[in-house]
Scaffold this motif. Structure first.
Motif, PDB file in Angstrom:
ATOM      1  N   GLY A  15      22.945 -68.711  17.357  1.00  0.00           N
ATOM      2  CA  GLY A  15      22.091 -69.117  16.255  1.00  0.00           C
ATOM      3  C   GLY A  15      21.182 -68.025  15.726  1.00  0.00           C
ATOM      4  O   GLY A  15      20.593 -68.169  14.656  1.00  0.00           O
ATOM      5  N   SER A  17      20.092 -64.092  14.388  1.00  0.00           N
ATOM      6  CA  SER A  17      20.572 -63.189  13.352  1.00  0.00           C
ATOM      7  C   SER A  17      20.503 -61.748  13.847  1.00  0.00           C
ATOM      8  O   SER A  17      19.727 -61.415  14.749  1.00  0.00           O
ATOM      9  CB  SER A  17      19.724 -63.330  12.089  1.00  0.00           C
ATOM     10  N   VAL A  64      33.714 -65.858   8.939  1.00  0.00           N
ATOM     11  CA  VAL A  64      32.321 -65.424   8.781  1.00  0.00           C
ATOM     12  C   VAL A  64      31.747 -65.789   7.418  1.00  0.00           C
ATOM     13  O   VAL A  64      30.545 -65.590   7.181  1.00  0.00           O
ATOM     14  CB  VAL A  64      32.175 -63.901   9.015  1.00  0.00           C
ATOM     15  N   ARG A  67      28.097 -67.040   6.539  1.00  0.00           N
ATOM     16  CA  ARG A  67      27.162 -66.654   7.600  1.00  0.00           C
ATOM     17  C   ARG A  67      26.836 -65.160   7.556  1.00  0.00           C
ATOM     18  O   ARG A  67      25.725 -64.754   7.898  1.00  0.00           O
ATOM     19  CB  ARG A  67      27.750 -66.982   8.978  1.00  0.00           C
ATOM     20  N   MET A  83      24.177 -60.651   9.755  1.00  0.00           N
ATOM     21  CA  MET A  83      24.888 -61.717  10.458  1.00  0.00           C
ATOM     22  C   MET A  83      23.893 -62.817  10.821  1.00  0.00           C
ATOM     23  O   MET A  83      22.923 -62.568  11.551  1.00  0.00           O
ATOM     24  CB  MET A  83      25.549 -61.163  11.721  1.00  0.00           C
ATOM     25  N   ASN A  84      24.137 -64.001  10.311  1.00  0.00           N
ATOM     26  CA  ASN A  84      23.294 -65.152  10.588  1.00  0.00           C
ATOM     27  C   ASN A  84      24.078 -66.195  11.377  1.00  0.00           C
ATOM     28  O   ASN A  84      25.312 -66.189  11.384  1.00  0.00           O
ATOM     29  CB  ASN A  84      22.788 -65.781   9.295  1.00  0.00           C
ATOM     30  N   SER A  85      23.354 -67.095  12.014  1.00  0.00           N
ATOM     31  CA  SER A  85      23.973 -68.199  12.762  1.00  0.00           C
ATOM     32  C   SER A  85      25.067 -67.696  13.688  1.00  0.00           C
ATOM     33  O   SER A  85      26.191 -68.220  13.695  1.00  0.00           O
ATOM     34  CB  SER A  85      24.537 -69.244  11.790  1.00  0.00           C
ATOM     35  N   LYS A  87      27.553 -66.946  16.679  1.00  0.00           N
ATOM     36  CA  LYS A  87      28.231 -67.804  17.642  1.00  0.00           C
ATOM     37  C   LYS A  87      28.791 -66.923  18.763  1.00  0.00           C
ATOM     38  O   LYS A  87      29.038 -65.732  18.562  1.00  0.00           O
ATOM     39  CB  LYS A  87      29.378 -68.541  16.964  1.00  0.00           C
ATOM     40  N   ASP A  90      31.571 -64.636  17.919  1.00  0.00           N
ATOM     41  CA  ASP A  90      31.301 -63.438  17.122  1.00  0.00           C
ATOM     42  C   ASP A  90      31.110 -62.199  17.999  1.00  0.00           C
ATOM     43  O   ASP A  90      31.032 -61.079  17.490  1.00  0.00           O
ATOM     44  CB  ASP A  90      30.034 -63.628  16.276  1.00  0.00           C
TER      45      ASP A  90
END
Length: 123
Positions: A15, A17, A64, A67, A83-85, A87, A90
């Motif tokens: 979650g 960034s 991606v 996100r 890069m957000n959220s 996982k 990733d």
């Protein structure tokens, strides 16, 4: 020729960034399409995102999209990957690359590569 150096990787939680940077030297980065790829252990290197020479057009992998955001500042010879959220899936070594084919998603279209920066995502 162009040389590329990635930075900004690290360990984050699900979650969170993170922003990766790719700084180029040598021939002006504005001469190239730039892209981000990633490679997880035991997997092939896969396309993440690409950006046109001017920065006006971008392409993303479906995994991606929504996100991650790719951008570039040609005056600074630098490309970014916001890069957000994040996982766990990733997590990988992220590579930046330069090529002359317009926004290609294929590794084969990129002639120049950085050494990579590690991104780890804890669940």
């Amino acid at each position: 020729q162009v040389q590329l150096v990635e930075s900004g990787g690290g360990l984050v939680q699900t979650g969170d960034s993170l922003r990766l940077s790719c700084t180029t030297s040598g021939r002006a980065s504005s001469s190239y399409t730039l892209g981000w790829f990633r490679q997880a252990p035991g997997k092939e290197r896969e396309f993440v995102a690409a950006i046109s020479r001017s920065g006006g057009a971008t392409t993303y992998a479906d995994s991606v999209k929504g996100r991650f955001t790719i951008s570039r500042d040609n005056a600074k010879n630098t490309m970014y990957l916001h890069m957000n959220s994040l996982k766990p899936e990733d997590a990988a070594v992220y590579y930046c690359a330069a090529g002359e084919t317009y926004r290609s998603t294929s590794r084969l279209a990129y002639a120049y590569w950085g050494q990579g920066t590690q991104v780890a995502v804890s669940s």
